[in-house]
Design an enzyme around this catalytic site. Structure first.
Site: not given
Ligand code: FMN
Length: 357
Positions: A98, A178, A309
């Protein structure tokens, strides 16, 4: 019948299941943006995902927005990422990088004293995570048209280096407030030139960047992530429905590997119903999914694959756990971003062998 564990095409690749690991910043790189050997272990542990999308990686030093995040600009960074991709491939996995330019979501202390850049000089609410703790965001500097062209070139070079480092493809991070979303959104983009104003202008940066990424990787190795109405990092748009339908309509015929749409809460519009029919390629849904809700999404034909995530963060063997209906480890939020600790990074247990029979 379970669809989660059936194969699916993602661009150039056949993924063995429809469980994609979400991009997640973990803030474990060193001060030069170089991932460590722990990062090799972390991704290798999760190689049973249909596809891994890496944490956000800055294409150039000015794209950095958080302390201890990794880059893809220097030879040391490329060499370190090569170890990651080799380890994932050795375990039969696939991994996209990414590419994440944070734009105004940054601070001079992360940018060697430089002022963060953005479409317009509008300061976001909130605080940056810097080497000296959390500090208020700074007011960014408005980019010139020449500088915008330079950033497009940064993404092109980053894509070239990601492929050189062995990544199977790249994802443009156009979500979560972003830089790309700062251009897309009317609240953060008040330019009067070809990059601002009507939606046809506000999508110009994202389309230019995608074109550059495609020129290096090929369309079937490029995906894009969007998060309409997420309003993270104080991003706002007067007409998100129009913005995102226009953007996705403009991608028709490109043959991109996938469109990744993360939706949070209950937006005014059902974005999946709106966007999926407009996109001819593989459609990924993410945001708050469980095994049951992901199966439901697939059964209803709302997506081709589902993105997890925090569940993947805490369960390196998530596909196997879903196959067995096993209990899941609980994510420990206190270690999500914790340089340089192994705790909460590479020590989540997999199922004992006896249970995997
Ligand atoms: C610790 C953490 C770091 C994340 N960092 C990013 C990132 O670098 N880029 C991004 O697009 N989303 C990031 N996200 C969002 C996740 O990609 C995802 O959209 C979000 O966690 C929702 O999914 P979930 O409910 O299954 O956790 C992050 C989420 C978490 C929990």
């Amino acid at each position: 019948m379970s669809q989660l564990l059936t194969p699916v095409r993602i661009g150039r690749y056949m993924a063995p299941n429809r469980l994609v690991m979400a991009p997640m910043t973990r803030s474990r790189a060193d001060g030069d943006g170089v991932p460590s050997d722990m990062t090799v272990t972390y991704y290798a542990q999760r190689a049973s995902a249909g596809l891994i999308i890496s944490e956000g990686v800055f294409p150039s030093a000015m794209g950095k927005g958080y302390v201890h995040t990794p880059g893809i600009e220097t030879q040391a960074q490329v060499a370190a990422w090569k170890k990651v991709t080799e380890a994932v491939h050795a375990r039969g996995g696939r991994i996209f990088m990414q590419v994440m330019h944070c734009g105004r979501v940054s601070h001079p202390s992360l940018l060697n004293g430089e002022t963060p850049v953005a479409p317009s000089a509008i300061r976001p609410e909130g605080q940056a995570w810097t080497p000296v703790g959390q500090v208020d965001f700074a007011t960014p500097r408005e980019l010139s048209v020449l500088e915008i062209a330079g950033i497009v070139e940064d993404y092109r070079r980053a894509t070239r280096r990601a492929i050189e480092a062995g990544f199977d493809g790249v994802e443009l991070h156009a979500a979560s407030g972003y830089l790309p979303e700062q251009f897309l959104s009317s609240g953060s983009n008040q330019r009067q030139d070809a990059y601002g104003g009507p939606v046809v202008n506000r999508v110009r940066f994202v389309l230019g960047v995608l074109e550059a990424m495609v020129s290096e990787a090929g369309a079937d190795r490029v995906g894009i992530k969007i998060s309409p109405e997420m309003n993270y990092n104080s991003i706002t748009d007067a007409a998100p429905e129009e913005t995102y339908t226009h953007l996705v309509d403009r991608l028709k015929g490109w043959g991109l590997a996938y469109l990744h749409v993360a939706v949070f809460g209950t937006p005014k519009v059902d974005y999946h119903a709106l966007l999926r029919p407009r996109f001819e390629g593989t459609y990924l849904i993410g945001g708050g999914l469980t095994q049951d809700s992901a199966e439901g999404v697939l059964a209803e034909g709302k997506a081709d694959a589902t993105v997890f995530g925090s569940a993947f963060l805490a369960n390196p063997d998530l596909p196997e756990r879903f196959r067995l209906g096993a209990t899941l480890n609980t994510p420990d939020r206190s270690t999500f971003f914790a340089p340089p600790a192994a705790k909460g990074y590479i020590d989540y247990p997999t199922l004992p062998v006896a249970e995997r029979a």
